[in-house]
Design a protein around this motif. Structure first.
Motif, PDB file in Angstrom:
ATOM      1  N   TRP A 112       0.853  -1.179   0.000  1.00 39.34           N
ATOM      2  CA  TRP A 112       0.000   0.000   0.000  1.00 39.34           C
ATOM      3  C   TRP A 112       0.889   1.230   0.000  1.00 39.34           C
ATOM      4  O   TRP A 112       2.111   1.128  -0.151  1.00 39.34           O
ATOM      5  CB  TRP A 112      -0.948  -0.012   1.207  1.00 39.34           C
ATOM      6  N   SER A 115      -3.470   4.418  -3.460  1.00 41.17           N
ATOM      7  CA  SER A 115      -3.366   3.157  -4.190  1.00 41.17           C
ATOM      8  C   SER A 115      -4.213   2.104  -3.491  1.00 41.17           C
ATOM      9  O   SER A 115      -4.441   2.177  -2.277  1.00 41.17           O
ATOM     10  CB  SER A 115      -1.907   2.687  -4.266  1.00 41.17           C
ATOM     11  N   ILE A 116      -4.692   1.153  -4.270  1.00 36.50           N
ATOM     12  CA  ILE A 116      -5.492   0.076  -3.707  1.00 36.50           C
ATOM     13  C   ILE A 116      -4.583  -0.874  -2.937  1.00 36.50           C
ATOM     14  O   ILE A 116      -3.534  -1.279  -3.427  1.00 36.50           O
ATOM     15  CB  ILE A 116      -6.235  -0.695  -4.818  1.00 36.50           C
ATOM     16  N   ARG A 176      -3.136  -4.095  -1.822  1.00 37.65           N
ATOM     17  CA  ARG A 176      -3.088  -5.448  -2.363  1.00 37.65           C
ATOM     18  C   ARG A 176      -2.524  -6.382  -1.302  1.00 37.65           C
ATOM     19  O   ARG A 176      -1.574  -6.024  -0.603  1.00 37.65           O
ATOM     20  CB  ARG A 176      -2.209  -5.500  -3.615  1.00 37.65           C
ATOM     21  N   SER A 186      -3.686  -9.763  -8.124  1.00 36.26           N
ATOM     22  CA  SER A 186      -2.892  -8.613  -7.712  1.00 36.26           C
ATOM     23  C   SER A 186      -1.458  -9.005  -7.379  1.00 36.26           C
ATOM     24  O   SER A 186      -0.553  -8.197  -7.465  1.00 36.26           O
ATOM     25  CB  SER A 186      -3.530  -7.940  -6.487  1.00 36.26           C
TER      26      SER A 186
END
Length: 411
Positions: free
Chosen positions: A77, A94-95, A97, A131
């Motif tokens: 992250w 950001s997503i 993961r 991901s």
């Protein structure tokens, strides 16, 4: 010829002075070269002993954890600062993961696999929704399978070609494939397994109130250098690792935030690696890689199923060295997935070596056969060249003889 006293004195002084210089230089050379050999370079020996001590304590600590079960999550992250990342504060740019792994250990045998159904993983890969690349690993007696689920290939290593670097693991403090634990780095430097790698003690420092020994690791051919801050009182685990580029600029730092004492050993439960970047608008962005242990049980007895990798039957195996060893081994398996116990790894490796040898032998036969065909064709070509040359010679002789006859008949 007579020499006056003044000149004689000067010559004697010069000879004495030269002799004194000679013997002084000789003594100095002896002191410089021989004394350390006689009495030992105490400082160097002390440093070498400290390096060996770190290696021994680290390996002894890790060897405690050769049985049981561990489950951990690896996530990535972003944060606005290193301070925020160490507090777990995300910036939402950001997503996040993450992927969970399970580790099973039985008398030194090792299995690491994703904590989700592999069929679901493959489905997500096909839909391009994965991901992380799931890395499944099995190790027994120096033989290992390193399976990349995204590529669906498996490299099978032998003790002579052991290159497995467990990318996601609580003891991989750099959280990527470039990471070295301090004991491995010292061992490589001692055995000169890698050209130019160097380990040396760089003094002491305090990290989070704990006195640490600084271990520097660098290699001429490696683009990275590492500085470990070693906690000698807790299994020689590093409390902090700084990673440098070849130009000595810092590119990443790992902080071990939590260590747990279990059965006399010390296990790293939580670590965060930070990589500070600059955005296009010159703002700071911190990329975070986090490893956190969710569960650990050293009394757990792994089952036979635990100590086996489940791989798709379409998995392509390869020994990591010889392209001729590449082979899909289980296409005829009745199910879509096949279980591979750790006991079978050595057999699979030997099977790949047999496949490579058979292919190389067949390739050599084809090469010899082709050479023979070329040789025969070459022989035939020369035969036709000789025949044609003879024909041209006969025509030439015939034309010469005919020309002479014609001239004789005209006369």
């Amino acid at each position: 010829m007579m020499i006056n006293e003044s000149v004689k004195t000067k010559i004697m002084f010069f000879s004495f002075n030269s002799s004194f210089r000679f013997w002084g230089l000789l003594i100095a050379m002896f002191l410089y070269t021989e004394v350390p050999m006689l009495f030992g370079d105490e400082n160097k020996n002390n440093i070498d002993e400290e390096l060996l001590k770190i290696e021994e304590i680290f390996n002894a600590n890790r060897s405690i954890f050769k049985n049981g079960y561990c489950r951990f999550v690896f996530s990535q992250w972003s944060a606005d600062s290193v301070e925020d990342s160490l507090k777990g504060i995300e910036n939402g740019q950001s997503i996040k993961r993450k992927i969970e792994y399970e580790i099973f250990m039985s008398n030194g045998d090792f299995i690491q696999k994703t904590d989700i159904d592999l069929e679901a993983v493959l489905k997500r890969i096909n839909q391009k929704e994965i991901s992380f690349t799931p890395m499944n690993i099995a190790i027994k007696s120096g033989f290992a399978i390193d399976h990349n689920a995204a590529l669906n290939n498996a490299i099978v290593h032998s003790p002579d070609n052991y290159q497995v670097n467990v990318r996601y693991h609580p003891f991989n403090f750099s959280a990527d494939s470039s990471g070295l634990d301090p004991a491995s780095a010292i061992r490589y430097a001692r055995s000169k397994s890698f050209d130019g790698i160097e380990c040396y003690i760089g003094g002491n420092a305090v990290v989070d109130g704990v006195d640490c020994v600084i271990l520097n690791v660098c290699g001429e051919k490696d683009s990275h250098c590492f500085t470990y801050y070693i906690d000698m009182s807790r299994g020689c685990l590093p409390l902090k690792i700084e990673m440098f580029n070849k130009d000595k600029s810092l590119y990443a730092t790992t902080n071990i935030l939590e260590i747990k004492e279990i059965d006399g050993g010390y296990f790293p439960l939580h670590s965060i690696k930070t990589n500070v970047l600059k955005t296009d608008d010159e703002k700071t962005l911190v990329k975070v890689s986090e490893t956190e242990v969710l569960e650990i049980d050293l009394l757990y007895k792994p089952t036979q199923k635990d100590m086996a990798l489940q791989l798709p039957k379409t998995t392509q195996f390869y020994d990591g060295i010889n392209p001729n060893s590449s082979k899909t081994l289980f296409l005829d398996h009745e199910n879509e997935f096949v279980d591979i116990p750790v006991e079978n790894i050595e057999n699979i490796y030997n099977q790949l070596q047999g496949i490579a040898a058979t292919r190389e032998k067949a390739s050599l036969k084809r090469s010899l056969r082709n050479d023979d065909i070329v040789s025969k064709n070459s022989g035939r070509n020369w035969m036709w060249i000789i025949i044609i040359a003879n024909l041209f010679l006969m025509v030439f002789i015939f034309m010469v003889v005919s020309s002479r006859r014609n001239r004789n008949s005209e006369k």
